[in-house]
Design an enzyme around this catalytic site. Structure first.
Site, PDB file in Angstrom:
ATOM      1  N   ASN A   1       0.824  -1.211   0.000  1.00  0.00           N
ATOM      2  CA  ASN A   1       0.000   0.000   0.000  1.00  0.00           C
ATOM      3  C   ASN A   1       0.860   1.264   0.000  1.00  0.00           C
ATOM      4  OD1 ASN A   1       0.476  -1.478   2.387  1.00  0.00           O
ATOM      5  ND2 ASN A   1      -0.774  -0.090   3.583  1.00  0.00           N
TER       6      ASN A   1
ATOM      7  N   ALA B   1      -3.053   8.561 -15.685  1.00  0.00           N
ATOM      8  CA  ALA B   1      -4.224   7.786 -16.138  1.00  0.00           C
ATOM      9  C   ALA B   1      -5.346   7.920 -15.100  1.00  0.00           C
ATOM     10  CB  ALA B   1      -3.844   6.319 -16.331  1.00  0.00           C
TER      11      ALA B   1
ATOM     12  N   ALA C   1     -22.742  10.071 -14.353  1.00  0.00           N
ATOM     13  CA  ALA C   1     -22.835  10.971 -13.194  1.00  0.00           C
ATOM     14  C   ALA C   1     -23.158  10.129 -11.966  1.00  0.00           C
ATOM     15  CB  ALA C   1     -23.922  12.000 -13.434  1.00  0.00           C
TER      16      ALA C   1
ATOM     17  N   GLY D   1     -20.415  10.654  -6.577  1.00  0.00           N
ATOM     18  CA  GLY D   1     -18.985  10.970  -6.396  1.00  0.00           C
ATOM     19  C   GLY D   1     -18.151   9.715  -6.481  1.00  0.00           C
ATOM     20  N   PHE D   2     -16.943   9.863  -7.012  1.00  0.00           N
ATOM     21  CA  PHE D   2     -16.095   8.670  -7.094  1.00  0.00           C
ATOM     22  C   PHE D   2     -15.497   8.344  -5.735  1.00  0.00           C
ATOM     23  CE2 PHE D   2     -13.170  12.137  -8.563  1.00  0.00           C
ATOM     24  CZ  PHE D   2     -12.195  12.045  -7.585  1.00  0.00           C
ATOM     25  N   GLY D   3     -15.312   7.033  -5.515  1.00  0.00           N
ATOM     26  CA  GLY D   3     -14.631   6.584  -4.304  1.00  0.00           C
ATOM     27  C   GLY D   3     -13.518   5.648  -4.716  1.00  0.00           C
TER      28      GLY D   3
ATOM     29  N   CYS E   1      -7.889   4.695  -4.735  1.00  0.00           N
ATOM     30  CA  CYS E   1      -6.805   5.248  -5.555  1.00  0.00           C
ATOM     31  C   CYS E   1      -7.017   6.627  -6.167  1.00  0.00           C
ATOM     32  CB  CYS E   1      -6.448   4.246  -6.644  1.00  0.00           C
ATOM     33  SG  CYS E   1      -5.654   2.789  -5.934  1.00  0.00           S
TER      34      CYS E   1
ATOM     35  N   LYS F   1      -6.253   9.528  -3.706  1.00  0.00           N
ATOM     36  CA  LYS F   1      -4.857   9.399  -3.270  1.00  0.00           C
ATOM     37  C   LYS F   1      -3.890   9.771  -4.387  1.00  0.00           C
ATOM     38  CE  LYS F   1      -3.318   4.913  -3.340  1.00  0.00           C
ATOM     39  NZ  LYS F   1      -2.244   4.786  -4.328  1.00  0.00           N
TER      40      LYS F   1
ATOM     41  N   LYS G   1     -18.228   0.913  -5.282  1.00  0.00           N
ATOM     42  CA  LYS G   1     -18.850   0.604  -6.570  1.00  0.00           C
ATOM     43  C   LYS G   1     -19.403  -0.807  -6.462  1.00  0.00           C
ATOM     44  CE  LYS G   1     -16.042  -0.588 -10.029  1.00  0.00           C
ATOM     45  NZ  LYS G   1     -14.891  -0.708 -10.971  1.00  0.00           N
TER      46      LYS G   1
HETATM   47  N1  LIG Z   1      -6.668  -1.856  -5.297  1.00  0.00           N
HETATM   48  C1  LIG Z   1      -6.581  -1.665  -6.583  1.00  0.00           C
HETATM   49  O1  LIG Z   1      -7.507  -1.911  -7.326  1.00  0.00           O
HETATM   50  C2  LIG Z   1      -5.329  -1.116  -7.204  1.00  0.00           C
HETATM   51  C3  LIG Z   1      -4.250  -0.763  -6.430  1.00  0.00           C
HETATM   52  N2  LIG Z   1      -3.132  -0.228  -7.008  1.00  0.00           N
HETATM   53  C4  LIG Z   1      -1.981   0.131  -6.186  1.00  0.00           C
HETATM   54  O2  LIG Z   1      -1.467  -1.067  -5.596  1.00  0.00           O
HETATM   55  C5  LIG Z   1      -0.923  -0.790  -4.310  1.00  0.00           C
HETATM   56  C6  LIG Z   1      -1.564  -1.710  -3.282  1.00  0.00           C
HETATM   57  O3  LIG Z   1      -2.957  -1.461  -3.247  1.00  0.00           O
HETATM   58  P1  LIG Z   1      -3.967  -2.429  -2.480  1.00  0.00           P
HETATM   59  O4  LIG Z   1      -3.680  -3.846  -2.832  1.00  0.00           O
HETATM   60  O5  LIG Z   1      -5.328  -1.907  -2.726  1.00  0.00           O
HETATM   61  O6  LIG Z   1      -3.525  -2.157  -0.961  1.00  0.00           O
HETATM   62  P2  LIG Z   1      -3.849  -3.010   0.346  1.00  0.00           P
HETATM   63  O7  LIG Z   1      -3.634  -2.088   1.487  1.00  0.00           O
HETATM   64  O8  LIG Z   1      -5.164  -3.708   0.180  1.00  0.00           O
HETATM   65  O9  LIG Z   1      -2.738  -4.164   0.364  1.00  0.00           O
HETATM   66  C7  LIG Z   1      -1.379  -3.919   0.610  1.00  0.00           C
HETATM   67  C8  LIG Z   1      -0.803  -5.112   1.382  1.00  0.00           C
HETATM   68  O10 LIG Z   1       0.595  -4.917   1.561  1.00  0.00           O
HETATM   69  C9  LIG Z   1       0.966  -5.497   2.807  1.00  0.00           C
HETATM   70  N3  LIG Z   1       2.268  -4.974   3.246  1.00  0.00           N
HETATM   71  C10 LIG Z   1       2.575  -3.741   3.708  1.00  0.00           C
HETATM   72  N4  LIG Z   1       3.881  -3.631   3.981  1.00  0.00           N
HETATM   73  C11 LIG Z   1       4.437  -4.834   3.694  1.00  0.00           C
HETATM   74  C12 LIG Z   1       5.763  -5.337   3.754  1.00  0.00           C
HETATM   75  N5  LIG Z   1       6.787  -4.580   4.166  1.00  0.00           N
HETATM   76  N6  LIG Z   1       5.975  -6.626   3.383  1.00  0.00           N
HETATM   77  C13 LIG Z   1       4.946  -7.397   2.960  1.00  0.00           C
HETATM   78  N7  LIG Z   1       3.677  -6.960   2.863  1.00  0.00           N
HETATM   79  C14 LIG Z   1       3.415  -5.694   3.230  1.00  0.00           C
HETATM   80  C15 LIG Z   1      -0.173  -5.108   3.709  1.00  0.00           C
HETATM   81  O11 LIG Z   1      -0.203  -5.929   4.854  1.00  0.00           O
HETATM   82  C16 LIG Z   1      -1.392  -5.293   2.785  1.00  0.00           C
HETATM   83  O12 LIG Z   1      -1.946  -6.579   2.901  1.00  0.00           O
HETATM   84  C17 LIG Z   1      -1.171   0.705  -4.071  1.00  0.00           C
HETATM   85  O13 LIG Z   1      -0.025   1.413  -4.441  1.00  0.00           O
HETATM   86  C18 LIG Z   1      -2.305   1.028  -5.014  1.00  0.00           C
HETATM   87  O14 LIG Z   1      -2.299   2.380  -5.409  1.00  0.00           O
HETATM   88  C19 LIG Z   1      -3.037  -0.046  -8.354  1.00  0.00           C
HETATM   89  C20 LIG Z   1      -4.076  -0.403  -9.174  1.00  0.00           C
HETATM   90  C21 LIG Z   1      -5.296  -0.977  -8.676  1.00  0.00           C
HETATM   91  O1  LIG Z   2      -5.351   2.648  -9.533  1.00  0.00           O
HETATM   92  C1  LIG Z   2      -6.366   2.067  -9.222  1.00  0.00           C
HETATM   93  O2  LIG Z   2      -6.610   1.631  -8.098  1.00  0.00           O
HETATM   94  C2  LIG Z   2      -7.462   1.858 -10.209  1.00  0.00           C
HETATM   95  O3  LIG Z   2      -8.403   2.952 -10.031  1.00  0.00           O
HETATM   96  C3  LIG Z   2      -9.555   2.872 -10.852  1.00  0.00           C
HETATM   97  O4  LIG Z   2     -10.259   1.658 -10.572  1.00  0.00           O
HETATM   98  P1  LIG Z   2     -11.285   1.507  -9.339  1.00  0.00           P
HETATM   99  O5  LIG Z   2     -11.105   2.640  -8.397  1.00  0.00           O
HETATM  100  O6  LIG Z   2     -11.112   0.123  -8.834  1.00  0.00           O
HETATM  101  O7  LIG Z   2     -12.725   1.571 -10.009  1.00  0.00           O
HETATM  102  P2  LIG Z   2     -13.389   2.537 -11.116  1.00  0.00           P
HETATM  103  O8  LIG Z   2     -14.229   1.723 -11.993  1.00  0.00           O
HETATM  104  O9  LIG Z   2     -12.394   3.403 -11.765  1.00  0.00           O
HETATM  105  O10 LIG Z   2     -14.363   3.442 -10.228  1.00  0.00           O
HETATM  106  C4  LIG Z   2     -13.876   4.423  -9.337  1.00  0.00           C
HETATM  107  C5  LIG Z   2     -15.026   5.240  -8.792  1.00  0.00           C
HETATM  108  O11 LIG Z   2     -15.572   6.078  -9.804  1.00  0.00           O
HETATM  109  C6  LIG Z   2     -16.978   5.900  -9.882  1.00  0.00           C
HETATM  110  N1  LIG Z   2     -17.403   6.126 -11.283  1.00  0.00           N
HETATM  111  C7  LIG Z   2     -16.814   5.441 -12.307  1.00  0.00           C
HETATM  112  C8  LIG Z   2     -17.197   5.673 -13.607  1.00  0.00           C
HETATM  113  C9  LIG Z   2     -18.178   6.640 -13.896  1.00  0.00           C
HETATM  114  O12 LIG Z   2     -18.556   6.898 -15.063  1.00  0.00           O
HETATM  115  N2  LIG Z   2     -18.743   7.302 -12.859  1.00  0.00           N
HETATM  116  C10 LIG Z   2     -18.371   7.081 -11.558  1.00  0.00           C
HETATM  117  O13 LIG Z   2     -18.898   7.728 -10.634  1.00  0.00           O
HETATM  118  C11 LIG Z   2     -17.200   4.482  -9.401  1.00  0.00           C
HETATM  119  O14 LIG Z   2     -18.510   4.289  -8.968  1.00  0.00           O
HETATM  120  C12 LIG Z   2     -16.197   4.396  -8.271  1.00  0.00           C
HETATM  121  O15 LIG Z   2     -16.703   4.985  -7.099  1.00  0.00           O
HETATM  122  C13 LIG Z   2      -9.128   2.856 -12.323  1.00  0.00           C
HETATM  123  O16 LIG Z   2     -10.291   2.701 -13.141  1.00  0.00           O
HETATM  124  C14 LIG Z   2      -8.156   1.709 -12.592  1.00  0.00           C
HETATM  125  O17 LIG Z   2      -7.701   1.777 -13.936  1.00  0.00           O
HETATM  126  C15 LIG Z   2      -6.963   1.837 -11.643  1.00  0.00           C
HETATM  127  O18 LIG Z   2      -6.073   0.757 -11.819  1.00  0.00           O
END
Ligand SMILES: NC(=O)C1=CN([C@@H]2O[C@H](COP(=O)(O)OP(=O)(O)OC[C@H]3O[C@@H](n4cnc5c(N)ncnc54)[C@H](O)[C@@H]3O)[C@@H](O)[C@H]2O)C=CC1
Ligand SMILES: O=C(O)[C@H]1O[C@H](OP(=O)(O)OP(=O)(O)OC[C@H]2O[C@@H](n3ccc(=O)[nH]c3=O)[C@H](O)[C@@H]2O)[C@H](O)[C@@H](O)[C@@H]1O
Length: 446
Positions: free
Chosen positions: A74, A206, A251, A254-256, A259, A262, A322
């Site tokens: 994370n 992106a 519409a 609001g997005f949540g 990522c 952040k 979502k």
């Molecule tokens: N969740 C998503 O859909 C996406 C996330 N990302 C990026 O990926 C990264 C991780 O995101 P999430 O998986 O959502 O976070 P998360 O918080 O759900 O998972 C991160 C994991 O890393 C572990 N961790 C922390 N420090 C550690 C260490 N020193 N050694 C081993 N494990 C450790 C934590 O215990 C936790 O389980 C972030 O940078 C995020 O921006 C990118 C695209 C999509």
């Molecule tokens: O870096 C990340 O973590 C990821 O963030 C988003 O993915 P995610 O947040 O999982 O989901 P989205 O489908 O992007 O939705 C984000 C938020 O926007 C809202 N949303 C999305 C689309 C839209 O038209 N309107 C809208 O309000 C969704 O309901 C949700 O709350 C990006 O779409 C991914 O490409 C990226 O990898």
């Protein structure tokens, strides 16, 4: 990593985490207990786990045995010190790098999978190169673009995979090695090789562009409500212009998600740190509109319910950020609930996948009121119909498909009159609901 293991049976993938509970859940024989709900994931894990996919807490052993290490920890917004509230907190990344530096005895490719500020690879390289054990590390940036709820499909059919690395012979070889993994299921043309800094920055950009589209259409939704325009009609009309395109123009309240906010805050911080105030302010506005949209939805509920919601029962359909995920990080529902609880509303939440414990944890984290007060004012229900008895209003916060097919006639008979529905996702049939007798409001329409 599960998808890589699934698609590449010859590669041994070990997922390690310091969180023992999570690893235990990933190893649970009952696949219903995996820590993440994500359509299709269960089947992928079922196929690969124990074959070439392993989950473990033995981090040192995994580092020692690996040729490639994906750092996927994370990178939350900093909550302390310099850059508090904006910069990415890189302490978990640094800990990983130090761990790798301490344990590694032979050459490794270290891959940034987490979303990181541009130029983080330099910091990782400095830590790794100063260990004195003569191990050669190649650092690559390979950001992740999957969206939650559609992650498996996004990974199996990725629009593109981005791999950033040095243009030295070692860097080129590392890029090819990582590319060859993805080539097991993706055409080579979709694998983009760049320098490290372009790759790191592209990920932030992106997400910023995607979020910007949502804030743009959400800002227009407020205007539509004042002008008798319909935001879906506007979105369709502009989206048919191939230069604009139809996607990501829904519409909403609001997005949540963990990522968007952040990563934009991080982009804002980086721009500021280079003295680019105008650039920083431009992107900051995307967050401001998003906050405005959540507040506006809460304000609409309050003003429509005759400017008082104190003691009134309002049912929330949905808490996840979502549909098709149990993730609630930065979900709009949390902030809308908080605003209404400040007005002493009584809220009942129904979400098909989010646990009661998670809902209270989300609210408690805001520290707006005591934990007891949160539990007194907000209740969690396991049934969408049981929760609506004597309710003044229903607010739709997540676009779960099941809300569309609920027995709305029955719901109407159970609620107090007039019965209000506030649709923050524009998923319900307005003709039907108005026909039944509801006072139906949806975002982006007067
Ligand atoms: N969740 C998503 O859909 C996406 C996330 N990302 C990026 O990926 C990264 C991780 O995101 P999430 O998986 O959502 O976070 P998360 O918080 O759900 O998972 C991160 C994991 O890393 C572990 N961790 C922390 N420090 C550690 C260490 N020193 N050694 C081993 N494990 C450790 C934590 O215990 C936790 O389980 C972030 O940078 C995020 O921006 C990118 C695209 C999509
Ligand atoms: O870096 C990340 O973590 C990821 O963030 C988003 O993915 P995610 O947040 O999982 O989901 P989205 O489908 O992007 O939705 C984000 C938020 O926007 C809202 N949303 C999305 C689309 C839209 O038209 N309107 C809208 O309000 C969704 O309901 C949700 O709350 C990006 O779409 C991914 O490409 C990226 O990898």
């Amino acid at each position: 990593m599960s998808v890589i293991a699934f698609k590449c049976p010859d590669i041994r993938v070990t997922v390690v985490d310091i969180n023992q509970e999570r690893i235990k859940a990933w190893n649970d024989t009952d696949l219903e207990n995996l820590p993440i709900y994500e359509p299709g994931l269960k089947d992928i894990v079922a196929t690969a786990r124990g074959r070439n996919l392993f989950f473990s807490t033995d981090i040192d052993q995994a580092i020692d045995q690996a040729d490639m290490i994906f750092i996927s920890v994370n990178t939350p917004t900093k909550t302390y010190g310099k850059g508090k509230g904006q910069a990415a907190d890189l302490k978990y990344i640094e800990l990983c790098a130090r761990n790798i530096a301490r344990v590694a005895k032979d050459d490794k490719i270290v891959i940034e999978k987490s979303t990181l500020p541009v130029r983080t690879a330099q910091a990782i390289k400095n830590i790794l190169d100063n260990t004195g054990n003569h191990v050669n590390f190649e650092i690559l940036s390979n950001p992740e673009f999957l969206a939650e709820g559609t992650a498996i499909n996004d990974l199996l059919n990725a629009d593109r995979v981005l791999i950033g690395g040095d243009s030295t012979p070692g860097g080129e070889a590392a890029k090819q090695a990582l590319s060859s993994i993805y080539e097991n299921w993706l055409p080579k043309e979709r694998i983009l090789l760049t320098n490290v800094w372009s790759s790191e920055l592209s990920k932030l950009v992106a997400n910023a562009f995607l979020a910007q589209r949502i804030s743009s259409i959400n800002s227009i939704s407020a205007l539509c409500e004042k002008t008798d325009a319909n935001v879906d009609e506007v979105a369709k009309a502009i989206g048919l212009d191939s230069r604009i395109g139809p996607k990501f123009l829904n519409a909403s309240v609001g997005f949540g998600g963990s990522c968007f906010q952040k990563d934009i805050l991080n982009l804002v911080y980086i721009a500021k740190s280079y003295g680019l105030e105008e650039v920083a302010n431009y992107w900051d506005q995307v967050i401001k509109i998003n906050d405005y949209q959540k507040q506006r939805f809460a304000d609409t509920i309050l003003s429509t319910l005759y400017n008082t919601v104190a003691g009134k029962k309002i049912v929330f359909y949905g808490w996840a950020f979502k549909k098709d995920t149990n993730d609630t990080r930065e979900s709009a529902a949390i902030y809308v609930a908080d605003a209404l609880l400040e007005e002493q509303a009584e809220i009942v939440v129904y979400d098909p996948k989010v646990s009661e414990q998670q809902i209270y944890a989300d609210l408690d984290r805001l520290n707006t009121r005591s934990e007891q007060e949160n539990r007194r004012l907000l209740r969690v229900s396991k049934d969408p119909l049981d929760s609506v008895d004597d309710a003044h209003a229903i607010a739709v916060l997540t676009e779960w498909d099941e809300f569309k097919t609920l027995d709305w006639e029955k719901i109407y008979t159970k609620m107090l009159k007039p019965s209000f529905v506030f649709d923050g996702r524009r998923i319900l049939d307005s003709n039907k609901l108005n026909g039944i007798g509801f006072k139906y409001y949806r975002i982006g329409e007067s």
